[in-house]
Structure formats: structure tokens, C-alpha cells
Design a protein around this motif. Structure first.
Motif, PDB file in Angstrom:
ATOM      1  N   ARG A 168     -10.593  31.248  56.901  1.00 23.66           N
ATOM      2  CA  ARG A 168      -9.339  30.612  56.476  1.00 23.66           C
ATOM      3  C   ARG A 168      -9.594  29.728  55.262  1.00 23.66           C
ATOM      4  N   VAL A 171      -9.680  31.841  52.196  1.00 30.64           N
ATOM      5  CA  VAL A 171      -8.346  32.313  51.796  1.00 30.64           C
ATOM      6  C   VAL A 171      -7.593  31.176  51.101  1.00 30.64           C
ATOM      7  N   LEU A 172      -7.722  29.966  51.655  1.00 27.63           N
ATOM      8  CA  LEU A 172      -7.046  28.820  51.032  1.00 27.63           C
ATOM      9  C   LEU A 172      -7.609  28.543  49.635  1.00 27.63           C
ATOM     10  N   ARG A 174      -8.942  30.710  47.587  1.00 32.71           N
ATOM     11  CA  ARG A 174      -8.444  31.730  46.653  1.00 32.71           C
ATOM     12  C   ARG A 174      -6.976  31.497  46.323  1.00 32.71           C
ATOM     13  N   ALA A 175      -6.204  31.094  47.324  1.00 32.47           N
ATOM     14  CA  ALA A 175      -4.790  30.812  47.074  1.00 32.47           C
ATOM     15  C   ALA A 175      -4.644  29.639  46.109  1.00 32.47           C
ATOM     16  N   ASP A 179      -2.429  29.083  42.690  1.00 31.88           N
ATOM     17  CA  ASP A 179      -1.259  28.208  42.618  1.00 31.88           C
ATOM     18  C   ASP A 179      -1.434  27.028  43.573  1.00 31.88           C
ATOM     19  N   GLU A 181       0.030  24.087  43.633  1.00 28.50           N
ATOM     20  CA  GLU A 181       1.237  23.407  44.059  1.00 28.50           C
ATOM     21  C   GLU A 181       1.865  24.117  45.257  1.00 28.50           C
ATOM     22  N   MET A 182       1.878  25.456  45.179  1.00 34.56           N
ATOM     23  CA  MET A 182       2.478  26.229  46.259  1.00 34.56           C
ATOM     24  C   MET A 182       1.673  26.063  47.539  1.00 34.56           C
ATOM     25  N   VAL A 183       0.363  25.988  47.406  1.00 29.76           N
ATOM     26  CA  VAL A 183      -0.481  25.786  48.579  1.00 29.76           C
ATOM     27  C   VAL A 183      -0.121  24.458  49.248  1.00 29.76           C
ATOM     28  N   ALA A 184       0.130  23.441  48.430  1.00 27.08           N
ATOM     29  CA  ALA A 184       0.519  22.144  48.986  1.00 27.08           C
ATOM     30  C   ALA A 184       1.876  22.242  49.663  1.00 27.08           C
ATOM     31  N   ALA A 185       2.796  23.007  49.044  1.00 27.89           N
ATOM     32  CA  ALA A 185       4.132  23.136  49.613  1.00 27.89           C
ATOM     33  C   ALA A 185       4.084  23.862  50.949  1.00 27.89           C
ATOM     34  N   LEU A 186       2.986  24.550  51.224  1.00 29.67           N
ATOM     35  CA  LEU A 186       2.831  25.216  52.518  1.00 29.67           C
ATOM     36  C   LEU A 186       2.079  24.330  53.508  1.00 29.67           C
ATOM     37  N   GLY A 187       1.863  23.065  53.129  1.00 28.76           N
ATOM     38  CA  GLY A 187       1.311  22.114  54.087  1.00 28.76           C
ATOM     39  C   GLY A 187      -0.199  21.971  54.062  1.00 28.76           C
ATOM     40  N   VAL A 188      -0.856  22.505  53.005  1.00 31.28           N
ATOM     41  CA  VAL A 188      -2.313  22.388  52.954  1.00 31.28           C
ATOM     42  C   VAL A 188      -2.689  21.127  52.183  1.00 31.28           C
ATOM     43  N   ASN A 189      -3.543  20.313  52.772  1.00 29.76           N
ATOM     44  CA  ASN A 189      -4.006  19.104  52.093  1.00 29.76           C
ATOM     45  C   ASN A 189      -5.056  19.488  51.055  1.00 29.76           C
TER      46      ASN A 189
END
Lengths: 625, 238
Positions: A168, A171-172, A174-175, A179, A181-189
Motif C-alpha cells: 500500500r 501504491v501511495l 506512486r500516486a 498528483d 494534492e489528490m492523494v491528500a484529498a483522498l485522506g492520505v497524510n
């Protein structure tokens, strides 16, 4: 040259490629996620070798040795984590050049810390227990350790790929590379992600350094050579691409190995081509070729764009009458200094250095600020000017006046040739190509003994009799540098200057209103090169001798620091920045033993206090109110 | 009406020195679908981004389940159970479909919720099931739109901010989208959908707000908006 000789060199190349890959993969990973170009990566590599030296000294035997190697990597991982938590975390939103400045300051601090802890002598490491011997391949002896090193590269590549695709966390990562900002918008610190990525990258660098210890002694110059190599590999492979870094490491290491294997070649035309001499140039030549054919590297993506410069640059207002007057008054005051001090006063020598630095910084600022092109190799044009002047004076016995005229011509020609390639790129890639060209120039100057005097340089470059006194030469540099800096500033408010800034702010919109962006940027390069060359010419006559250091990476970086200290978006920036930088360097170097660390800490404090740049921070304050 | 899940009041937002939103106020009740209408440039996307903390600067109050969102970081806002589906999709093109879903995965903030799993999402979006291990960058626009919504659902949000879902996709996908929103509403998720397309909004939403030049100009049931020709002509039609 025999086949077996070629084979052994190829193996040697593979071993070197593994080290390069360890170094570059961490750099690439860090850049991909945090968008920080970590200048201190070479320092972490160096630190890895030193820590491994201390640990292998205490831990004996096969198990002890390998434990020491991995413990060194882990230690450097922790160091990286601390750096991220205390410094980098605060500057993720700062302009990328400020981030670069911060990581550069770290290299200074780490170098002096290493000097303080381990001393200046190179430290010879132990041989790897159990792998100290050699095996015979094709009648040649190949060190067993080299074979182990060869295996380490692919092993790390596979481990990294598994980590990035099967977990995981991977994957985070690479994400986030794509992007954040989008990763943060999905709740990832992101903070946790950034810290862990930086720690892993640092650990890889540390591992590379530690593994290198049985092959070469730990030394204080490892950081700069390593960072140069790592940059080249990452850029050739494509920023952010791990497989790309692997391929690029192989390519570069093998090209270098091939140069050594080819040896001296007797050409049919009679002269001898010494291929081993090309090893210094080879990697930068490979990089230049790759960037010209694939501007985003072998396996990178074209869309890895650095934040557009336009978002950080302020508008420049044309200087008013009062400004010109103040400039003239300041010049007149400075002109009276020789009347007030002794003829051989240090003040005059220092003044000359400052004026030359101001013109150099102003020419770099012209390219970086209003031009929007970040040059990491500006010393090349300065050095070409210096060498052009020195060669005219010494080899051709021309008078000082014509030698000083040759200086801007030398810088101009270099900038025209290199600029043609550079303006085809942008962002970090452009910066790296400028660095590559300056390294090529440095290598040529360093190795062409017959013309440039090699590492000894050219000595006895003194001004003609009228300017032989320090006071007279002080006045000459003041007038020439002051005048040239004024001209550079005027160009910014001529139609060309407006076109240049338009091209910086938006390439497409400028093209749409009929501006030939590449041509404008090319001309900007040529202008900046000519003025840097003029500064170099004045420098040569002020010092009386020049060496390859005149156009080394160190000078390019000094220039960057001067410009950034003053502020990229201000007109007086280069003048203030160059003066402050030289003053600090002079004061700190004279009074403090570890002056590099002091300078580094000073820069770090500055960057942390003004995370958006001095000008940007002041603007934020006024804006908040 | 029950207590609102999301209550925005006096929201102002800035990009650099430019103010985009002026004292925006609205509410979203649990399980409700509300449309945020307005022309291009009215401030719809900025409103959603301000709620998520994705703008340079914002002020006012955004209350979500009793938490004040102004001052929180984007990831903290998302973890409270607020999902965001951006207009330009922003899928991770280098990752496979299943990896994209993995990035969005979070445990439900409410224990009573039945958590979304890839399998449950694949039954809602059959197209994604087939593309499971394909690189997301190779999917069509409509499939990518489905993937962004599915990715956000993986976080088990209590409310979703859906930015212009019908923009730039084929009519047949728009029909699927309508079904999907109805399905989500049934499962209890509240949705704030920004839209320009009035027929689409009328089909999915219970209530509507109309934004113009960064200010709320109208609020009411979607049916009354359909009948209010003046509001439509002034703020929505071209």
C-alpha cells in the motif's frame, strides 16, 4: 586492446553502475514524491561511507561486516528522516530554487561535520571478509567483491519494484508522484509519506556509500562527485523513474568503462586519441545527447513539469530617475575609496572581488529571474571569458585591452553554442543540461594541458602598467562592472526585456502573439554569457592566475546563492546578494574554523525564516494585513 | 429538516490576491442530494475546493458533523468522511484500476456503515470490473469518471462533493451517472453536486443553490427553480 580486457572493464562498469543506481534511485524517488531536488544526496552517500568505516572498524568477521554495512544505511536513513522533519518539511511550499538552496546549505554543514568527526585524511576501509579474494575469468583476475557489488544493483531494483507495486505504501508513493494534492484529498497524510520516502532515499544513498568503502577510501570530496554523477543518471533515466535510473546507471557506467578499455588510439591521421581522458566528459556527453533526443530522459514522462515560474515572479517596475541617480552616487562614492585607504589595502582587493561577483551575479540573475532559465553551470561562461582573456594575454601576447575584449567574446561563443541546446528544454532538465555543459568545459580545460595548463592553470596574467596598481585596477573594475550591470538592467526594460519576461511567463501565449520564444531565450543566453565572460576577464587580470576552479561547479553554486540571497524578483537583488555573500564568506572564513558549516547554517536560517523567498515573504506579510 | 451534515456560512476564498467567493452560505442534510448551479466561472469548483482546503486562502465557517473544517488540512478533512470528486477526474494514470481504488481506501468513520469494497463497487460500475488490472490512463473518459467516483467511495465518505459529473462525457454515460447517484442516495450518502446542466440536476437533486460571481443568488427546491424562468435566464442560461 584484448577481448578479455574489454570484458574486465565491462564488469568494472557493472560494479560502478550498481553504486550509481543506489545513489540515483533514492534521489529519483525523493524528487518524484516531494519534488525536491536533493543536493545533499551526495553528502548522505559520503556520510554512509564514513559511518561504515567507523562501524566496520569495530565489528569484525563476515557477519559483523555486513551488519555494519546495513547499520550504516539505516543510520543514514535516520539522518535523512531528521533532515526532512526539521528542515525540508517547512519549505515544501517554497520556490524550488529555495529548496535547492536549503539542500545545498546542508551539503556545507554535513561536509564540515564530517571533517570535524573524522578528520581531513582519506580513510581506507577494510576488505569485505570472505570476499577479499579474486576469481579468474578469461585469464583475468576479477575481485570477488566487485561481483557482489554487481549483484546488489539488480537486487535493489527488484526490491524497490516489489515495494512500489505490492505494498500500500508503494501504491501511495506512486500516486503521490503523479498528483500529491489528490492523494491528500483522498485522506492520505502526505507528511508521513514524505518523511518515509526521504528516509528510504537517504538509506539507499547511505547503502551505496557503505558498499563503496571496500573499493575506495572514504574522503571529503565524495559528496560532490557523487551528486554530479547522481544528477546525470537521474536526468538521463528520467526524473522519478526507478527503472530509468537503472538503465541510465548501466549506460553511463559502461560508456565510462569503454573509454578506459579503449585506451590510447593511434588514428590513421597521425595523432593519438586518448580515450581514458574522456571518462570525465563521457557521462555529461551522454546526458547532453539523451536530453537533446529525449528532453524528459530515457524513461521519464514529458509532463513532469516543475511549477511554472510565473506563479512566483513579481512584476518589475522600471527604475525611476531617482534610482539611476542613487546608482551613480553610489558609484561615485565607491570611486573615492582608493583615496581613503592605503594603496595595497585589502579593502581594494576585496572591492575588486565584489565588483566582479556583482557582474557575474547580475548576468546569472538576468538569465534566471527575468529570463526564467535556471542555469546551474553559469561558471562556464565566466571561466571561458577568463581563459579567453588569459590566453590572449599569455599565448598571443596581446595587450590587456584586447584581452579584455576577448573575454566577453569567449563567454558569448560558449553561451551561443550551449544555449542553442539548453533553450530546447525547461525547468530542472534545462538546469541539469547547463550543469552538464559546464562540466564538459571544466573537463576539457582540466585535461588539455597543452593549451590551458591543465590543473596548474595559467599564471602571470597581470594588467598593463597603468592598471598595475590595485587602486587603478579597482577603479577600472568599478567602472566596467558598474556600467555593464547598468546595461543589463536597461535591457530588461527595452522591448527585448519585455519579450523575454513574456516568454518566461507563458510560452504558448507569447508564441500566440508572434514572439519566437526559443530565439528570445537563445539571445538571453548569449547576452548573459557575454557579461559573465567579461566578469571572468576582469577576474583573471585581478588575480594574475586562473585555474580550472575558475569554471568549476563551486563558482556556479556561489552565483546561485548570491542571486537567491538577493532575491530573484528584485532588480537590486544581484548587487545586494553578491555583496552580502562575499562579505559573509570573507568574514566567516577569516574568523571561524568551520566556515562552511557557518555559511550553511546561515543560509538555512535564512531559508527557514523566509520560506517563500525574501521578497515573497515580505509580500505575504503586507498581503495578510 | 434534520440537522445539516455540512453547513457552510460566510465562506470567502482567494486565489492569490483575487477574491473568488463572497460570503457563500448553504447546507447539506444527511442523505440529501443538493445541486450547486451556476455558469462557468461562477465559483462552483472553488466552493468545493474551499471546503476541501485546496485553495490558497479561505475564511468563514465550514461545519461538517460538528467539526470546523477551516484550519484543517486537506487529508484531515477527507478523514472526517468528506469525499471529493474533482471535475478533471485526476485519476492516477500510472496506476491500475485496482491500485487507484487502493489509494482511496479508508475505514468507515461510522461503524454502522457497510464499507465499500472493490467487489461491491464493481457491481455498481461493471465496466471497471473488466478493467481491474489495466492501467487507468488507458480508459475512456466515461470510465475514468466512474473510477474517480469509485475511488472516492473507497474512503467510505458520509458526504461527497461531486464536481460537474456530466461534463464532457457521452449521453449514455450520463444516464448511468444518474442511476449511480440515485443508488448512492439510497445507500445514505449525502451528495453536493456542482452542475451547469439543469435537466441533469433536476433529475438527481432535491434542492438547488445558484451561484453567480461567487455569491449565492438563489436557493430552493429544484422544482421551483425549473419554474422560475427569471432566475434561470439571469444566472444559468447562456
Amino acid at each position: 586492446m584484448s577481448l578479455s580486457g574489454l570484458f574486465v572493464q565491462a564488469l568494472n562498469g557493472l560494479a560502478a553502475a550498481s553504486t550509481l543506481f543506489l545513489l540515483a534511485s533514492g534521489l529519483s524517488l525523493i524528487f518524484g514524491v516531494t519534488r525536491i531536488v536533493n543536493f545533499a544526496h551526495g553528502s548522505l552517500y559520503m556520510l554512509g561511507a564514513y559511518v561504515a568505516w567507523s562501524l566496520t572498524d569495530r565489528l569484525q568477521g563476515v557477519f559483523g561486516f555486513w551488519f555494519a554495512i546495513f547499520a550504516s544505511a539505516a543510520t543514514i536513513g535516520v539522518v535523512g528522516m531528521l533532515i526532512e522533519l526539521t528542515i525540508l518539511r517547512r519549505i515544501y511550499r517554497a520556490p524550488e530554487l529555495f529548496q535547492l538552496l536549503a539542500t545545498f546549505a546542508l551539503t556545507l554543514v554535513i561536509k564540515d561535520a564530517t571533517l570535524a568527526m573524522w578528520g581531513a585524511e582519506d580513510l581506507l576501509g577494510p576488505r569485505a571478509p570472505g570476499l577479499a579474494g579474486a576469481i579468474t575469468i578469461l585469464g583475468r583476475r576479477v575481485p570477488q567483491y566487485d561481483l557482489a557489488l554487481i549483484a546488489s544493483g539488480p537486487l535493489v531494483l527488484i526490491a524497490l519494484q516489489l515495494l512500489l507495486t505490492r505494498t500500500r505504501w508503494g501504491v501511495l508513493v506512486r500516486a503521490a508522484t503523479q498528483d500529491r494534492e489528490m492523494v491528500a484529498a483522498l485522506g492520505v497524510n502526505q507528511a508521513v509519506l514524505f518523511t518515509s520516502v526521504f528516509a528510504l532515499g537517504a538509506a539507499l544513498a547511505g547503502l551505496g556509500g557503505a558498499l563503496q568503502l571496500p573499493r575506495e577510501p572514504a574522503g571529503l570530496s565524495m559528496d560532490m562527485t557523487a551528486i554530479g554523477d547522481a544528477f546525470v543518471v537521474v536526468v538521463v533515466g528520467g526524473m522519478g523513474s526507478i527503472p530509468g535510473a537503472f538503465v541510465a546507471a548501466l549506460l553511463i557506467a559502461e560508456v565510462k568503462a569503454l573509454c578506459i578499455a579503449l585506451g590510447d588510439w593511434q588514428t590513421p591521421l597521425g595523432f593519438v586519441v586518448a580515450f581514458p581522458k574522456f571518462t570525465l566528459v563521457a557521462e555529461f556527453a551522454v546526458m547532453a545527447i539523451v536530453l537533446i533526443l529525449r528532453p524528459w530522459g530515457l524513461m521519464g514522462r514529458p509532463d513532469v513539469a516543475i511549477r511554472p515560474q510565473a506563479t512566483t515572479s513579481a512584476q518589475l517596475a522600471p527604475p525611476g530617475r531617482g534610482y539611476d541617480l542613487a546608482y551613480l552616487v553610489l558609484g561615485a562614492v565607491l570611486l573615492t575609496v582608493p583615496l581613503l585607504v592605503e594603496t595595497r589595502s585589502y579593502t581594494l582587493v576585496f572591492g575588486i572581488d565584489v565588483f566582479v561577483a556583482i557582474l557575474f551575479a547580475a548576468s546569472l540573475h538576468f538569465l534566471m529571474g527575468p529570463g526564467g532559465m535556471h542555469s546551474f553551470g553559469h561558471a562556464a561562461y565566466f571561466g571561458l571569458g577568463a581563459y579567453a582573456a588569459a590566453l590572449c594575454a599569455k599565448a598571443l601576447n596581446l595587450p590587456m585591452w584586447s584581452a579584455l575584449l576577448a573575454a566577453p567574446v569567449g563567454g558569448f561563443i560558449g553561451a551561443v553554442v550551449f544555449g542553442w541546446f539548453c533553450v530546447r528544454l525547461s525547468g530542472v532538465y534545462l538546469a541539469m543540461l547547463t550543469l552538464a555543459f559546464s562540466q564538459i568545459v571544466w573537463s576539457i580545460v582540466y585535461q588539455w594541458d597543452g593549451l590551458t595548463g591543465g590543473s596548474n592553470g595559467i599564471v602571470g596574467v597581470w594588467p598593463t602598467s597603468i592598471f598595475s596598481s590595485k587602486a587603478a585596477y579597482y577603479c577600472l573594475t568599478l567602472i566596467v562592472c558598474g556600467g555593464a550591470t547598468f546595461v543589463l538592467r536597461r535591457i530588461l526594460f527595452a522591448p527585448f526585456g519585455y519579450a523575454m519576461r513574456a516568454a518566461r511567463d507563458s510560452v504558448t501565449r507569447s508564441a500566440a502573439i508572434g514572439l519566437d520564444v526559443r530565439r528570445i531565450q537563445w539571445i538571453a543566453f548569449a547576452i548573459a554569457g557575454a557579461f559573465a565572460g567579461l566578469a571572468g576577464g576582469l577576474f583573471a587580470f585581478s588575480k594574475g592566475s586562473i585555474s580550472p576552479e575558475t569554471l568549476g561547479v563551486g563558482r556556479s553554486i556561489d552565483g546561485l546563492v548570491m542571486v537567491l540571497l538577493g532575491g530573484v524578483d528584485t532588480l537590486t537583488g544581484p548587487i545586494v546578494g553578491a555583496s552580502v555573500f562575499l562579505f559573509l564568506q570573507d568574514q566567516i572564513a577569516r574568523h571561524v574554523e568551520y566556515w562552511r558549516a557557518m555559511l550553511g547554517l546561515f543560509i538555512l536560517a535564512l531559508v527557514l525564516a523566509f520560506p517563500a523567498g525574501i521578497v515573497g515573504t515580505i509580500r505575504q506579510w503586507t498581503f495578510r494585513r | 429538516m434534520t440537522a445539516p451534515l455540512l453547513k457552510v456560512s460566510g465562506l470567502e476564498a482567494f486565489y492569490g490576491a483575487a477574491q473568488i467567493l463572497f460570503s457563500v452560505e448553504f447546507e447539506l442534510a444527511p442523505g440529501e442530494v443538493v445541486a450547486l448551479m451556476g455558469r462557468n466561472g461562477a465559483g462552483k469548483t472553488t466552493t468545493l475546493e474551499s471546503i476541501m482546503g485546496l485553495v490558497d486562502r479561505r475564511s468563514g465557517s465550514v461545519d461538517f458533523r460538528g467539526h470546523e473544517l477551516i484550519g484543517l488540512r486537506t487529508y484531515e478533512i477527507a478523514r472526517l468522511g468528506l469525499g471529493f470528486v474533482p471535475e478533471d477526474r485526476r485519476i492516477f494514470t500510472d496506476l491500475t484500476v485496482i491500485e487507484n481504488l487502493e489509494v482511496g481506501r479508508r475505514n468507515p468513520s461510522d461503524a454502522a456503515q457497510e464499507p465499500w469494497t472493490p467487489d461491491r463497487l464493481f457491481s455498481l460500475f461493471p465496466n471497471l470490473a473488466e478493467a481491474r488490472d489495466r492501467s487507468a490512463g488507458r480508459m475512456s473518459g466515461g470510465e475514468q469518471q466512474m473510477l474517480t467516483i469509485a475511488r472516492t467511495l473507497m474512503g467510505n465518505p458520509l458526504a461527497i462533493l461531486l464536481d460537474e459529473p456530466s461534463e464532457g462525457i457521452a449521453p449514455i454515460i450520463v444516464d448511468q451517472m444518474i442511476d449511480m447517484i440515485a443508488e448512492l442516495k439510497k445507500s445514505g450518502v449525502a451528495i453536493l453536486v456542482s452542475e451547469q446542466n439543469l435537466p441533469f440536476a433536476a433529475t438527481v437533486a432535491d434542492r438547488a443553490y445558484v451561484l453567480d460571481h461567487g455569491q449565492i443568488k438563489y436557493s430552493g427546491a429544484i422544482a421551483s427553480l425549473l419554474n422560475d424562468e427569471e432566475v434561470r435566464r439571469t444566472y444559468l442560461e447562456l
